[in-house]
Design a protein around this motif. Structure first.
Motif, PDB file in Angstrom:
ATOM      1  N   PHE A 130       0.981  -1.006  -0.038  1.00 58.50           N
ATOM      2  CA  PHE A 130       0.003   0.033   0.024  1.00 58.50           C
ATOM      3  C   PHE A 130       0.914   1.232   0.135  1.00 58.50           C
ATOM      4  O   PHE A 130       2.103   1.424   0.591  1.00 58.50           O
ATOM      5  N   ASP A 131       0.614   2.262  -0.902  1.00 58.52           N
ATOM      6  CA  ASP A 131       1.460   3.542  -0.931  1.00 58.52           C
ATOM      7  C   ASP A 131       0.746   4.650  -0.613  1.00 58.52           C
ATOM      8  O   ASP A 131      -0.427   5.301  -0.916  1.00 58.52           O
ATOM      9  N   TRP A 132       0.752   4.733   0.842  1.00 60.10           N
ATOM     10  CA  TRP A 132       0.057   5.908   1.503  1.00 60.10           C
ATOM     11  C   TRP A 132       0.577   7.167   0.605  1.00 60.10           C
ATOM     12  O   TRP A 132      -0.312   7.974   0.595  1.00 60.10           O
ATOM     13  N   ARG A 133       1.587   7.464   0.429  1.00 60.09           N
ATOM     14  CA  ARG A 133       1.954   8.862  -0.179  1.00 60.09           C
ATOM     15  C   ARG A 133       1.173   8.854  -1.248  1.00 60.09           C
ATOM     16  O   ARG A 133       0.913  10.314  -1.845  1.00 60.09           O
ATOM     17  N   ALA A 134       0.921   7.901  -1.933  1.00 59.32           N
ATOM     18  CA  ALA A 134       0.021   8.309  -3.173  1.00 59.32           C
ATOM     19  C   ALA A 134      -1.440   8.827  -2.817  1.00 59.32           C
ATOM     20  O   ALA A 134      -1.940   9.628  -3.729  1.00 59.32           O
ATOM     21  N   GLU A 135      -1.974   7.998  -2.119  1.00 62.14           N
ATOM     22  CA  GLU A 135      -3.329   8.418  -1.612  1.00 62.14           C
ATOM     23  C   GLU A 135      -3.219   9.627  -0.756  1.00 62.14           C
ATOM     24  O   GLU A 135      -4.175  10.641  -1.103  1.00 62.14           O
ATOM     25  N   GLU A 136      -2.175  10.050  -0.152  1.00 60.43           N
ATOM     26  CA  GLU A 136      -1.987  11.219   0.608  1.00 60.43           C
ATOM     27  C   GLU A 136      -1.852  12.138  -0.564  1.00 60.43           C
ATOM     28  O   GLU A 136      -2.605  13.745  -0.330  1.00 60.43           O
ATOM     29  N   ALA A 137      -1.290  12.225  -1.649  1.00 60.65           N
ATOM     30  CA  ALA A 137      -1.153  13.137  -2.699  1.00 60.65           C
ATOM     31  C   ALA A 137      -2.574  13.595  -3.506  1.00 60.65           C
ATOM     32  O   ALA A 137      -2.781  14.683  -3.804  1.00 60.65           O
ATOM     33  N   LYS A 138      -3.193  12.450  -3.488  1.00 63.16           N
ATOM     34  CA  LYS A 138      -4.609  12.666  -4.276  1.00 63.16           C
ATOM     35  C   LYS A 138      -5.415  13.513  -3.207  1.00 63.16           C
ATOM     36  O   LYS A 138      -6.177  14.237  -3.588  1.00 63.16           O
ATOM     37  N   LEU A 139      -5.339  13.203  -1.983  1.00 66.22           N
ATOM     38  CA  LEU A 139      -6.110  14.329  -0.950  1.00 66.22           C
ATOM     39  C   LEU A 139      -5.548  15.762  -1.208  1.00 66.22           C
ATOM     40  O   LEU A 139      -6.315  16.580  -1.362  1.00 66.22           O
ATOM     41  N   ASN A 140      -4.330  15.820  -1.095  1.00 64.65           N
ATOM     42  CA  ASN A 140      -3.549  17.082  -1.250  1.00 64.65           C
ATOM     43  C   ASN A 140      -3.920  17.832  -2.448  1.00 64.65           C
ATOM     44  O   ASN A 140      -3.788  19.148  -2.759  1.00 64.65           O
ATOM     45  N   ALA A 141      -4.301  17.195  -3.531  1.00 65.14           N
ATOM     46  CA  ALA A 141      -4.582  17.616  -4.888  1.00 65.14           C
ATOM     47  C   ALA A 141      -5.828  18.431  -4.855  1.00 65.14           C
ATOM     48  O   ALA A 141      -6.103  19.543  -5.714  1.00 65.14           O
ATOM     49  N   PHE A 142      -6.428  18.533  -3.675  1.00 66.99           N
ATOM     50  CA  PHE A 142      -7.662  19.236  -3.666  1.00 66.99           C
ATOM     51  C   PHE A 142      -7.533  20.376  -2.663  1.00 66.99           C
ATOM     52  O   PHE A 142      -6.687  20.343  -1.526  1.00 66.99           O
ATOM     53  N   PRO A 143      -7.940  21.669  -2.825  1.00 63.64           N
ATOM     54  CA  PRO A 143      -7.666  22.700  -2.036  1.00 63.64           C
ATOM     55  C   PRO A 143      -8.556  22.327  -0.568  1.00 63.64           C
ATOM     56  O   PRO A 143      -9.530  21.851  -0.475  1.00 63.64           O
ATOM     57  N   GLN A 144      -7.564  22.638   0.456  1.00 63.40           N
ATOM     58  CA  GLN A 144      -8.314  22.208   1.868  1.00 63.40           C
ATOM     59  C   GLN A 144      -7.965  23.454   2.822  1.00 63.40           C
ATOM     60  O   GLN A 144      -7.094  24.260   2.653  1.00 63.40           O
TER      61      GLN A 144
END
Length: 382
Positions: A56-70
């Motif tokens: 499992f690649d957490w960094r990939a999922e983290e990047a998908k989250l951070n692609a959105f304005p938060q």
């Protein structure tokens, strides 16, 4: 006031600690019945833990989250995290999008673009929404140790204030699971703020079986009784002794995965295999968020408050805001329309029978859910 911009980054040390804990997992024996009879299957969890640890690649999922304005917005004593994504169209309508348990904003990563940029998916730019998708207080990135615990009623008021601080006097609201309870409460308490309410679960009372039930409603109550007997043990534990359970799930990532994955299997339209409805990486991103934030114990509080308070909509009251319901066939509890209109929603304008999908509609069927939200919004005045 728009809040403080936010990006999430899990320290490398936390990732290493997770892998070490997963490597030390001690599994129970498999009970001598068919897999999943007594809960999470041992062989499934062993495979899930190995995948989580090694592939499992957490960094990939983290990047998908951070692609959105938060953003982080302080409301009372809570820092509320939310995805705040502007719509791409001539006049995007504000939409409050609410998740539930055991979900998180990771549920919405495929849904949000379909709402904010419908033209990209074959829709019309004029149907675009600006989406505000908060992490529920006490969940994920809206959790800090020691903060006040909030029930449905308080969360609804916090979200009304959140929308004010983000600049939206009026908005649509959409939710499932606790998100359905929260947005329904918000629409009842602040009807002048909510242009339309869209739900993929109906928070209809479960204690009305003796009150002039029709045959269709009586059959519904029989199904609810069976569901309450076989599928709500987690509610009783989380609603009565949440702190005790929190020790185990905060300390053991394998235990946390077993507790949550079983719900993804039981509540989704997946047949016997979770991954046929929900991508494994997205499910593990959701579980990982609970793990890294340490928020599993606080996420139980809506169950505790629900068990120790009256129903969030007072007896005899109804929601008068225009309402739509997307009826996914594998939703846990599906009350008939007559019951929903008689007891809870006095302006139920749209009822869509979906061809497939379950409780996690945004994860399982983002196209169907987005299409129904857009269609309902098209019937509402600007």
């Amino acid at each position: 006031m728009t809040g403080e911009p936010f990006t999430y980054h899990v320290p490398d040390a936390a990732l290493a600690d997770l892998r070490e804990r997963l490597a030390r997992t001690r599994l129970p024996d498999q009970a001598p019945e068919a897999p999943w009879t007594y809960g999470t299957d041992v062989a499934y969890l062993a495979d899930l833990v190995a995948y989580w640890r090694d592939r499992f690649d957490w960094r990939a999922e983290e990047a998908k989250l951070n692609a959105f304005p938060q953003t982080m917005v302080r409301v009372g004593e809570i820092d509320i995290h939310c995805l705040h994504v502007p719509g791409r169209g001539p006049s995007p309508r504000p939409l409050l999008l609410c998740h539930g348990w055991p979900g998180s904003v990771f549920e919405f990563l495929d849904l949000i673009p379909r709402l904010t940029d419908p033209a990209r998916f074959g829709g019309k730019p004029e149907d675009a929404f600006t989406v505000v998708a908060p992490s529920l207080p006490g969940y994920g990135l809206s959790f800090r140790p020691g903060q006040p615990r909030l029930g449905v009623e308080e969360i609804a008021d916090h979200f009304a204030e959140l929308m004010t601080r983000l600049g939206y006097d009026r908005f649509m609201a959409q939710g499932g699971d606790w998100g359905a309870f929260i947005t329904t409460r918000l629409a009842w308490r602040h009807p002048e703020r909510v242009e339309g309410l869209h739900l993929n679960m109906l928070p209809v009372r479960r204690d009305l079986s003796g009150r002039d039930a029709s045959p269709e409603e009586a059959a519904h109550y029989e199904r609810v009784s069976a569901w309450l007997k076989e599928e709500t043990g987690y509610q009783w534990i989380q609603g009565t002794k949440p702190q005790t359970l929190a020790f185990a799930l905060t300390d053991s990532p394998a235990g946390l995965a077993a507790w949550i994955a079983e719900k993804f299997r039981s509540w989704s339209d997946c047949g016997d295999t979770i991954e046929s409805a929900i991508p494994r990486d997205r499910m593990l991103a959701n579980i990982s968020l609970y793990w890294f934030t340490g928020a599993i114990g606080s996420s139980f509080h809506p169950y505790y408050s629900r068990m120790h308070r009256p129903w969030p909509i007072p007896d005899g009251e109804t929601v008068r805001v225009p309402t739509a319901y997307a009826a996914f066939p594998k939703e846990m509890v599906r009350p008939p329309r007559s019951l929903a209109e008689r007891t809870m929603f006095s302006d139920l304008r749209r009822w869509t029978e979906m061809p497939r999908g379950g409780h996690f509609a945004a994860l399982e069927q983002p196209d169907l859910l987005a299409e129904d939200v857009r269609a309902f919004a098209g019937t509402l005045p600007r």
